[in-house]
Scaffold this active site. Sequence first.
Site, PDB file in Angstrom:
ATOM      1  N   LYS A  25      12.470  33.517  22.606  1.00 19.83           N
ATOM      2  CA  LYS A  25      10.955  33.117  22.818  1.00 19.83           C
ATOM      3  C   LYS A  25      10.645  31.969  21.940  1.00 19.83           C
ATOM      4  O   LYS A  25      10.155  30.908  22.004  1.00 19.83           O
ATOM      5  CB  LYS A  25      10.107  34.343  22.585  1.00 19.83           C
ATOM      6  CG  LYS A  25       8.663  34.170  22.968  1.00 19.83           C
ATOM      7  CD  LYS A  25       7.809  35.148  22.767  1.00 19.83           C
ATOM      8  CE  LYS A  25       8.259  36.334  23.394  1.00 19.83           C
ATOM      9  NZ  LYS A  25       7.373  37.671  22.921  1.00 19.83           N
ATOM     10  N   ARG A  88       4.281  38.532  18.023  1.00 18.89           N
ATOM     11  CA  ARG A  88       5.014  38.950  19.146  1.00 18.89           C
ATOM     12  C   ARG A  88       6.576  39.086  18.781  1.00 18.89           C
ATOM     13  O   ARG A  88       6.781  38.396  17.676  1.00 18.89           O
ATOM     14  CB  ARG A  88       5.008  38.158  20.187  1.00 18.89           C
ATOM     15  CG  ARG A  88       3.723  38.250  20.968  1.00 18.89           C
ATOM     16  CD  ARG A  88       3.671  37.184  21.945  1.00 18.89           C
ATOM     17  NE  ARG A  88       2.357  36.659  22.378  1.00 18.89           N
ATOM     18  CZ  ARG A  88       1.462  36.880  23.263  1.00 18.89           C
ATOM     19  NH1 ARG A  88       1.986  37.781  24.042  1.00 18.89           N
ATOM     20  NH2 ARG A  88       0.291  36.646  23.394  1.00 18.89           N
ATOM     21  N   GLY A  97       9.585  43.707  27.467  1.00 23.23           N
ATOM     22  CA  GLY A  97       8.700  44.948  27.249  1.00 23.23           C
ATOM     23  C   GLY A  97       9.090  45.986  26.413  1.00 23.23           C
ATOM     24  O   GLY A  97       8.574  46.946  26.258  1.00 23.23           O
ATOM     25  N   MET A  99       9.922  45.544  22.929  1.00 18.56           N
ATOM     26  CA  MET A  99       9.190  45.631  21.717  1.00 18.56           C
ATOM     27  C   MET A  99       7.878  45.483  21.585  1.00 18.56           C
ATOM     28  O   MET A  99       7.107  45.302  22.579  1.00 18.56           O
ATOM     29  CB  MET A  99       9.748  44.464  20.689  1.00 18.56           C
ATOM     30  CG  MET A  99      11.049  44.856  19.990  1.00 18.56           C
ATOM     31  SD  MET A  99      12.559  44.842  20.719  1.00 18.56           S
ATOM     32  CE  MET A  99      12.843  43.165  20.858  1.00 18.56           C
ATOM     33  N   ARG A 244      11.092  31.210  29.859  1.00 16.87           N
ATOM     34  CA  ARG A 244      12.379  31.783  29.823  1.00 16.87           C
ATOM     35  C   ARG A 244      12.952  31.669  31.129  1.00 16.87           C
ATOM     36  O   ARG A 244      12.324  31.463  32.185  1.00 16.87           O
ATOM     37  CB  ARG A 244      12.471  33.103  29.133  1.00 16.87           C
ATOM     38  CG  ARG A 244      11.724  34.001  30.057  1.00 16.87           C
ATOM     39  CD  ARG A 244      11.384  35.550  29.596  1.00 16.87           C
ATOM     40  NE  ARG A 244      10.437  36.182  30.378  1.00 16.87           N
ATOM     41  CZ  ARG A 244      10.031  37.325  29.733  1.00 16.87           C
ATOM     42  NH1 ARG A 244      10.448  37.899  28.823  1.00 16.87           N
ATOM     43  NH2 ARG A 244       9.048  38.002  30.554  1.00 16.87           N
ATOM     44  N   HIS A 360      43.281  58.047  47.115  1.00 21.94           N
ATOM     45  CA  HIS A 360      43.218  57.804  48.511  1.00 21.94           C
ATOM     46  C   HIS A 360      41.810  57.459  48.984  1.00 21.94           C
ATOM     47  O   HIS A 360      41.414  56.329  49.428  1.00 21.94           O
ATOM     48  CB  HIS A 360      43.645  58.808  49.417  1.00 21.94           C
ATOM     49  CG  HIS A 360      43.730  58.814  50.821  1.00 21.94           C
ATOM     50  ND1 HIS A 360      42.679  59.238  51.596  1.00 21.94           N
ATOM     51  CD2 HIS A 360      44.649  58.185  51.727  1.00 21.94           C
ATOM     52  CE1 HIS A 360      42.759  58.693  52.791  1.00 21.94           C
ATOM     53  NE2 HIS A 360      44.013  58.313  52.906  1.00 21.94           N
ATOM     54  N   ARG A 522      53.983  45.046  54.036  1.00 25.52           N
ATOM     55  CA  ARG A 522      54.839  45.781  53.247  1.00 25.52           C
ATOM     56  C   ARG A 522      55.821  47.002  53.898  1.00 25.52           C
ATOM     57  O   ARG A 522      54.900  47.700  54.641  1.00 25.52           O
ATOM     58  CB  ARG A 522      54.169  46.462  52.051  1.00 25.52           C
ATOM     59  CG  ARG A 522      54.966  46.929  51.082  1.00 25.52           C
ATOM     60  CD  ARG A 522      54.105  47.686  50.006  1.00 25.52           C
ATOM     61  NE  ARG A 522      53.317  48.831  50.355  1.00 25.52           N
ATOM     62  CZ  ARG A 522      52.307  49.370  49.422  1.00 25.52           C
ATOM     63  NH1 ARG A 522      52.268  49.060  48.355  1.00 25.52           N
ATOM     64  NH2 ARG A 522      51.840  50.751  49.860  1.00 25.52           N
ATOM     65  N   SER A 639      55.154  40.300  44.238  1.00 32.22           N
ATOM     66  CA  SER A 639      53.665  40.622  44.106  1.00 32.22           C
ATOM     67  C   SER A 639      53.530  41.850  43.205  1.00 32.22           C
ATOM     68  O   SER A 639      54.101  43.054  43.636  1.00 32.22           O
ATOM     69  CB  SER A 639      53.302  40.926  45.667  1.00 32.22           C
ATOM     70  OG  SER A 639      51.628  41.138  45.440  1.00 32.22           O
ATOM     71  N   GLY A 641      52.373  45.091  41.907  1.00 29.71           N
ATOM     72  CA  GLY A 641      51.548  46.575  42.268  1.00 29.71           C
ATOM     73  C   GLY A 641      50.884  46.936  40.832  1.00 29.71           C
ATOM     74  O   GLY A 641      51.323  47.821  40.305  1.00 29.71           O
ATOM     75  N   THR A 642      49.964  46.484  40.503  1.00 29.37           N
ATOM     76  CA  THR A 642      49.464  46.810  39.282  1.00 29.37           C
ATOM     77  C   THR A 642      48.749  48.445  39.336  1.00 29.37           C
ATOM     78  O   THR A 642      48.701  48.826  38.203  1.00 29.37           O
ATOM     79  CB  THR A 642      48.114  45.949  38.811  1.00 29.37           C
ATOM     80  OG1 THR A 642      47.410  45.809  39.777  1.00 29.37           O
ATOM     81  CG2 THR A 642      48.564  44.512  38.230  1.00 29.37           C
ATOM     82  N   ASN A 643      48.689  48.948  40.472  1.00 26.26           N
ATOM     83  CA  ASN A 643      48.278  50.396  40.387  1.00 26.26           C
ATOM     84  C   ASN A 643      49.348  51.299  39.919  1.00 26.26           C
ATOM     85  O   ASN A 643      49.136  52.062  38.958  1.00 26.26           O
ATOM     86  CB  ASN A 643      47.785  50.806  41.840  1.00 26.26           C
ATOM     87  CG  ASN A 643      46.760  49.801  42.205  1.00 26.26           C
ATOM     88  OD1 ASN A 643      45.901  49.503  41.497  1.00 26.26           O
ATOM     89  ND2 ASN A 643      46.777  49.931  43.567  1.00 26.26           N
ATOM     90  N   ASP A 644      50.852  50.830  40.576  1.00 19.62           N
ATOM     91  CA  ASP A 644      52.021  51.711  40.123  1.00 19.62           C
ATOM     92  C   ASP A 644      52.293  51.270  38.661  1.00 19.62           C
ATOM     93  O   ASP A 644      52.859  52.158  37.842  1.00 19.62           O
ATOM     94  CB  ASP A 644      52.808  51.579  41.266  1.00 19.62           C
ATOM     95  CG  ASP A 644      52.775  52.910  42.199  1.00 19.62           C
ATOM     96  OD1 ASP A 644      52.416  53.861  41.889  1.00 19.62           O
ATOM     97  OD2 ASP A 644      52.994  52.402  43.400  1.00 19.62           O
ATOM     98  N   CYS A 707      48.510  42.329  43.932  1.00 24.75           N
ATOM     99  CA  CYS A 707      47.947  42.972  45.044  1.00 24.75           C
ATOM    100  C   CYS A 707      47.516  44.396  44.595  1.00 24.75           C
ATOM    101  O   CYS A 707      47.044  45.025  45.592  1.00 24.75           O
ATOM    102  CB  CYS A 707      48.916  42.865  46.256  1.00 24.75           C
ATOM    103  SG  CYS A 707      50.387  43.991  46.138  1.00 24.75           S
ATOM    104  N   TYR A 727      48.218  33.691  43.804  1.00 25.86           N
ATOM    105  CA  TYR A 727      47.075  34.214  44.380  1.00 25.86           C
ATOM    106  C   TYR A 727      46.836  35.603  44.068  1.00 25.86           C
ATOM    107  O   TYR A 727      47.867  36.525  43.420  1.00 25.86           O
ATOM    108  CB  TYR A 727      47.285  34.185  45.938  1.00 25.86           C
ATOM    109  CG  TYR A 727      48.425  34.857  46.690  1.00 25.86           C
ATOM    110  CD1 TYR A 727      48.162  36.080  47.126  1.00 25.86           C
ATOM    111  CD2 TYR A 727      49.495  34.226  46.650  1.00 25.86           C
ATOM    112  CE1 TYR A 727      49.329  36.783  47.697  1.00 25.86           C
ATOM    113  CE2 TYR A 727      50.767  34.730  47.374  1.00 25.86           C
ATOM    114  CZ  TYR A 727      50.467  36.051  48.076  1.00 25.86           C
ATOM    115  OH  TYR A 727      51.547  36.872  48.638  1.00 25.86           O
TER     116      TYR A 727
HETATM  117  C1  PEP Z   1      50.052  48.924  43.793  1.00 22.67           C
HETATM  118  O1  PEP Z   1      50.967  49.962  43.568  1.00 22.67           O
HETATM  119  O2  PEP Z   1      49.655  48.285  42.948  1.00 22.67           O
HETATM  120  C2  PEP Z   1      50.059  48.822  45.052  1.00 22.67           C
HETATM  121  C3  PEP Z   1      49.549  47.714  45.646  1.00 22.67           C
HETATM  122  O3  PEP Z   1      50.498  49.733  45.856  1.00 22.67           O
HETATM  123  P1  PEP Z   1      50.129  50.867  46.188  1.00 22.67           P
HETATM  124  O4  PEP Z   1      48.505  51.100  45.823  1.00 22.67           O
HETATM  125  O5  PEP Z   1      49.948  51.064  47.794  1.00 22.67           O
HETATM  126  O6  PEP Z   1      50.792  52.058  45.694  1.00 22.67           O
HETATM  127 MG    MG Z   2      52.338  50.772  44.632  1.00 21.19          MG
END
Ligand code: PEP
Ligand code: MG
Length: 767
Positions: A25, A88, A97, A99, A244, A360, A522, A639, A641-644, A707, A727
């Site tokens: 301010k 102020r 609001g 202070m 502001r 899931h 896949r 690709s 698979g960052t989950n596993d 992915c 990508y």
């Molecule tokens: C993963 O493991 O990142 C992946 C894309 O495969 P899923 O989630 O199907 O195991």
């Molecule tokens: Mg996987």
Amino acid sequence: MTVTYEKVVYSFEDLCEDKKLLGNKGANLVTMVKMGLPVPPGFAVSVDAWKEYKRTGQLPEQAIEDALSRLERRMGRKLGDGLAVSVRSSAAVSMPGMMDTVLDVRDNSTMMDSIRKVFDSWETPRAIEYRRLNNISAEMGLASIVQAMVFGNRDELSGTGVLFTRNPSTGERGLFGEWLQGALGEELVSGRRTPQPLDEMKKMLPDAYRQLEEVARTLEQHFKDMQDIEFTVDSGKLYVLQTRNGKRSGQAAVKIAVDMAKEDILSQEDAILRMTPDDLRSIIYPHIHMPERYQPLTRGLNASPGAATGIVVFYPEEAAIRAKKNEDTILVRPETSPDDIQGIAAAKGVLTSRGGLTSHAAIVTRAMGKPSVIGASQLEIDLKKEQFSVNNVVVKKGDIITVDGDTGYVYTGALPLIETEATAEFNTIMSWCDDLRWIGVMGNADTAEAVTQVRRFGGDGIGLCRTERQFNTPEALAAIREFILGETREELDKVLQRLRELQKEDFVAIFKALQGMPAVIRLLDLPLHEFLPRDSKDSRVRERIMRLMEVNPMMGHRGVRLAITNPEIYKMQIDAILEAKREVEANISLMVPQVITLQELLWVRRIAEGSGLKVGMMMETVRACMRAGPLARAADFFSFGTNDLTQAVFSFSREDAEKKFLTTYFDKGILQDNPFQVLDVKGVGRLMETAIHWARQEKPNLVISVCGEHAGDPRSIEVFYRMDIDYVSCSPFRIPVAKLVAAQASIKDKREHKARLKTLTQQEVKC
Ligand code: PEP
Ligand code: MG
């Protein structure tokens, strides 16, 4: 800039615009003074003074007295004798609001107390909570602004108002605000009196209104953003009390950014940088209107964004039946499995008591763009009685609840939702992002409907089609179970033939929906346990289930391991793809899950031999990352698979970690972010970087993507961009945000690069 006054107290005429010293301010008031706009004179007791006050409890009294004398000289009046001041707060980040404000101060000692009051309000519980919720550091502190009062209640030519330079809900151009004749600002803000639209001021005070329009235009041009302005008219003379950047809805944010670029106030790049993922999310998904007004019943993980209201049902079949009658439902389950897919598709939202962000239920609802709250562990679900209880409240089948996938909160009753349509400006921003981003954004889609969604959101193609999800229809589920349970060669061949026909039908539908987009299919990554009937009465089936049971199925007989023991499965899938391709031409590549060694990949390449299809692989095991060089030689693409991969790097089960101990990890500050949601840069990220380096040494042009769920997370996408990923592939509904972040990363990168070049050139000149 030379600061000519006391170190800790700055008169507006000192022209110090440092937000860290004067707060937002204060700095903006000084900017307006500099621009020659009508601002009541005043001074700021700076953030440095607050720091000192916090440490010693002392205010810089002499400096404040001096500043006040200077103000009195400027106004030609003494405090209490024709001059009153307001006190102020001014923090570097706006905390509306939160202070205290003290008005109409008329003597010196009350003016010291008021500054103390403003400084002390930094530590009130509501301010502390606001900072916690908005990630604002307590160290940032605040300044106190002392300003000559002007009086909107002086006479009938006086009044006070608040305006936005554009409509904060829709983004439409034109002043949008409220006006209260004969009143002080506090009366307007507190809601004690009902204000009139700004047009009333135009009728009453046309000259002041015209001046206000000019002020609004000048401020917008200067700050290059929509402004939220407070003003007072004192006996016909206009004063600006504050400006502001205005808060706005997502829809307004998009429209304002696009319009400002078209009006040459902003460049296209700056318009894109101005947008936030939340702005886009609020357009794509419905949201609760003012959720802070309601008391939540419980909380789980905010697994899939948006909010949904509906009748509680406990069985997927019931959700499907009610959907046919146009009834909105929320499917409540302890957890979900492929058996529940039709019900998930039919319900408006999903609530589970178990599971994490890559369970899931979470993945499926995100893919369908359906709000979900997952792992609400306080929920005690009684499926037999068709009710759940939580915190002594019992919710029965037929009751109405609201789930908020943005925050993870669950509410009883139907809360009001806001839905927004994608506007022309939304499409414009997306097309600018397409022109400016350097990495691709694909969608994860397992069905023709999902492929259509990817096209609708402007994805570049399908980066992951999980074929195991195609076994969710009752017919396909029965067939795959028969295959899993089958024993004789004859039984297996028969069911494989049926599976091939079913798969072919799925692929034909998907290929038609692609309409020229490329797709990566896949091959089966079937954790067997997910597909087995849990409550079979057949003793043969039960005995077979016992034999197939694995202690840790996520590390079990799945992915490429199935192809080694049962090559006929992948053969069947490849045949189905080729048959479908004969009917509908499509640009298809194959992807192999769970690979750990070159021999596995070569094994699948042999199965695919003669198909003419490219064969790439998931990078989702640690060993594959460590063997990225040799694998790159044999793979057409990678690709991640960052989950596993996260599961493997952390040794955390992606199914269980969130419900068992991760929350405690966050509460105790052991981990800051959920690694299944935001990429763990220091562990998983470094492993990826190493693998990418080795792979590209072998094959510089190898196409590499991500992915896993992280591919749709804004912070992670920025990291992937810097890793030189080609990508990302995420759920269709996350594509707009991914495109935005990808474009922002490219713009920032380009600017950093230019800045580096400039420094280099300057160094050369010096040399
Ligand atoms: C993963 O493991 O990142 C992946 C894309 O495969 P899923 O989630 O199907 O195991
Ligand atoms: Mg996987």
